[in-house]
Design a protein around this motif. Structure first.
Motif, mmCIF file in Angstrom:
data_model
loop_
_atom_site.group_PDB
_atom_site.id
_atom_site.type_symbol
_atom_site.label_atom_id
_atom_site.label_comp_id
_atom_site.label_asym_id
_atom_site.label_seq_id
_atom_site.Cartn_x
_atom_site.Cartn_y
_atom_site.Cartn_z
ATOM 1 N N ALA A 8 -1.824 0.720 -0.228
ATOM 2 C CA ALA A 8 -2.279 2.022 -0.712
ATOM 3 C C ALA A 8 -3.269 2.691 0.235
ATOM 4 N N GLY A 9 -3.735 1.943 1.249
ATOM 5 C CA GLY A 9 -4.692 2.503 2.199
ATOM 6 C C GLY A 9 -6.132 2.375 1.748
ATOM 7 N N LYS A 23 5.905 8.509 0.141
ATOM 8 C CA LYS A 23 4.672 8.897 -0.545
ATOM 9 C C LYS A 23 4.331 7.862 -1.605
ATOM 10 N N ILE A 24 3.110 7.323 -1.527
ATOM 11 C CA ILE A 24 2.677 6.242 -2.421
ATOM 12 C C ILE A 24 1.869 6.779 -3.592
ATOM 13 N N ASN A 25 2.127 6.202 -4.762
ATOM 14 C CA ASN A 25 1.285 6.434 -5.934
ATOM 15 C C ASN A 25 0.914 5.073 -6.505
ATOM 16 N N THR A 26 -0.265 4.965 -7.087
ATOM 17 C CA THR A 26 -0.737 3.677 -7.601
ATOM 18 C C THR A 26 -0.977 3.733 -9.106
ATOM 19 N N THR A 94 -1.061 11.044 -16.352
ATOM 20 C CA THR A 94 -1.514 11.893 -15.242
ATOM 21 C C THR A 94 -1.210 11.262 -13.888
ATOM 22 N N SER A 95 -0.936 9.957 -13.881
ATOM 23 C CA SER A 95 -0.609 9.268 -12.634
ATOM 24 C C SER A 95 0.888 9.202 -12.380
ATOM 25 N N ILE A 102 7.254 5.751 -3.889
ATOM 26 C CA ILE A 102 6.758 4.368 -3.828
ATOM 27 C C ILE A 102 5.661 4.220 -4.882
ATOM 28 N N LEU A 103 5.870 3.307 -5.815
ATOM 29 C CA LEU A 103 4.909 3.105 -6.900
ATOM 30 C C LEU A 103 4.349 1.693 -6.830
ATOM 31 N N LEU A 104 3.015 1.573 -6.785
ATOM 32 C CA LEU A 104 2.343 0.277 -6.724
ATOM 33 C C LEU A 104 1.669 -0.014 -8.067
ATOM 34 N N MET A 105 1.824 -1.245 -8.538
ATOM 35 C CA MET A 105 1.280 -1.597 -9.852
ATOM 36 C C MET A 105 0.713 -3.007 -9.835
#
Length: 206
Positions: A8-9, A23-26, A94-95, A102-105
């Motif tokens: 995620a950086g 594009k990443i979302n967490t 909202t996330s 790309i989804l990180l969980m």
């Protein structure tokens, strides 16, 4: 968890480099960007602005979030007045409705009421079905079987397996058995040590 944060950086890797294409979302630290003194609707609007969405994108994003959260008139109340379940719905929605591939969980969501857990599961399964990339850190074999086609097993920060999910689960199973045996033996050694120490102290007193 550390690997997810590197992806995620949030963290920088101490060795090597990470290349991300997409594009990443967490879905960890869900409370970030939620302001308790603002209403639920105001929080939705602020999140859209923070993400740099256009007017049309903001309208679509807002409608999707409102449909998911099902908060009724409570959406016009400050978030600090929400129950834990209501707050989690807002944070999650909202996330997840940000445009991403790309989804990180970090672990599967196990909190909230039954309806919320079902809604969140349905969304995540739909996300995965669209051939998008979903990365989850978990020890839950059921989750791995249902949503993963590739498993990476880490041990002391090193990759010890990277391949098909079924083979990865077998690796996890043997690792769990080994750790269990090692833990039991460690306890036995500690108890044996204290038993000998007690006998030694009793002999001194005698």
């Amino acid at each position: 968890t550390s690997l997810l944060r590197c992806l995620a950086g949030i963290y920088r890797p101490t060795n090597g480099r990470i290349i991300v294409s997409g594009k990443i979302n967490t879905l960890f630290n869900l409370g970030v960007g939620i302001f308790p003194d603002q209403t639920g609707l105001e929080n939705i609007h602020m999140r859209a602005v923070m993400e740099g969405l256009t007017k049309n994108e903001r309208d679509l994003y807002t409608s999707k979030v409102l449909e998911f959260v099902k908060l009724g008139n409570s959406i016009y109340e400050p978030v600090k007045t929400y129950s834990a379940g209501m707050s989690m719905r807002l944070k999650f929605a909202t996330s997840i409705f940000l445009d991403t591939n790309i989804l990180l969980m970090d672990e599967w969501i196990g909190v909230g009421d039954k309806n919320f857990r079902e809604d969140s599961k349905n969304f995540l399964m739909e996300f995965i079905s669209k051939s998008r990339i979903f990365v989850i850190a978990t020890h839950n074999e059921g989750i791995i079987k249902s949503v993963c086609n590739t498993v990476i097993v880490l041990e002391d920060g090193q990759i010890v397996f990277n391949g098909e999910a079924d083979k990865g689960l077998k690796k996890l199973c043997w690792k769990s058995i080994f750790n269990s045996i090692f833990h039991q033996n460690k306890i036995k050694r500690i108890l044996n040590f204290y038993s000998k120490l007690n006998k030694y102290i009793m002999n001194l007193k005698g």
